[in-house]
Design a protein around this motif. Structure first.
Motif, PDB file in Angstrom:
ATOM      1  N   UNK A  66     -18.731  -7.512  80.064  1.00 26.49           N
ATOM      2  CA  UNK A  66     -19.270  -6.293  80.647  1.00 26.49           C
ATOM      3  C   UNK A  66     -18.122  -5.580  81.357  1.00 26.49           C
ATOM      4  N   UNK A  67     -17.938  -4.326  81.048  1.00 24.85           N
ATOM      5  CA  UNK A  67     -16.936  -3.551  81.777  1.00 24.85           C
ATOM      6  C   UNK A  67     -17.389  -2.113  81.888  1.00 24.85           C
ATOM      7  N   UNK A  68     -16.765  -1.422  82.825  1.00 21.62           N
ATOM      8  CA  UNK A  68     -17.096  -0.036  83.086  1.00 21.62           C
ATOM      9  C   UNK A  68     -15.859   0.797  82.783  1.00 21.62           C
ATOM     10  N   UNK A  69     -16.004   1.750  81.858  1.00 18.36           N
ATOM     11  CA  UNK A  69     -14.851   2.575  81.480  1.00 18.36           C
ATOM     12  C   UNK A  69     -14.824   3.898  82.226  1.00 18.36           C
ATOM     13  N   UNK A  70     -15.633   4.050  83.226  1.00 18.04           N
ATOM     14  CA  UNK A  70     -15.651   5.277  84.003  1.00 18.04           C
ATOM     15  C   UNK A  70     -16.723   6.253  83.533  1.00 18.04           C
ATOM     16  N   UNK A  71     -17.190   6.095  82.304  1.00 18.56           N
ATOM     17  CA  UNK A  71     -18.248   6.975  81.782  1.00 18.56           C
ATOM     18  C   UNK A  71     -19.573   6.232  81.643  1.00 18.56           C
ATOM     19  N   UNK A  72     -19.535   4.938  81.837  1.00 19.20           N
ATOM     20  CA  UNK A  72     -20.756   4.148  81.725  1.00 19.20           C
ATOM     21  C   UNK A  72     -20.426   2.693  81.539  1.00 19.20           C
ATOM     22  N   UNK A  73     -21.393   1.859  81.712  1.00 22.51           N
ATOM     23  CA  UNK A  73     -21.188   0.427  81.592  1.00 22.51           C
ATOM     24  C   UNK A  73     -21.297   0.035  80.128  1.00 22.51           C
ATOM     25  N   UNK A  74     -20.353  -0.789  79.674  1.00 21.98           N
ATOM     26  CA  UNK A  74     -20.345  -1.274  78.296  1.00 21.98           C
ATOM     27  C   UNK A  74     -20.647  -2.761  78.346  1.00 21.98           C
ATOM     28  N   UNK A  75     -21.620  -3.173  77.553  1.00 27.62           N
ATOM     29  CA  UNK A  75     -21.991  -4.580  77.460  1.00 27.62           C
ATOM     30  C   UNK A  75     -21.726  -5.010  76.030  1.00 27.62           C
TER      31      UNK A  75
END
Length: 77
Positions: A66-75
């Protein structure tokens, strides 16, 4: 004479209208019967066919990323 001619034309129009209605009804019944037979045949054919279903063991779940690229959380599953 014109009254007689009007009656004949009206009767002829009613006969043509009745013939068109009968033709439309018979065509509708014919198409409905054809679709019913086709649907029934497909249903029975799929029921009689023994399709093997492949079964695979589930893999062990990998780590959940899980990471956050600044535009939304990616799972990432």
């Amino acid at each position: 004479m014109t009254n007689l001619r009007s009656l004949v034309l009206a009767a002829g129009g009613l006969v043509i209208l009745a013939a068109a209605a009968a033709f439309t009804l018979s065509l509708t019944l014919l198409v409905g019967a054809l679709l019913t037979v086709t649907l029934g045949t497909r249903m029975l054919a799929s029921r009689l066919r023994n399709a093997q279903v492949p079964v695979r063991a589930r893999r062990q779940p990998e780590t959940l990323r899980v990471w956050n690229d600044g535009r939304g959380t990616i799972i990432d599953l």
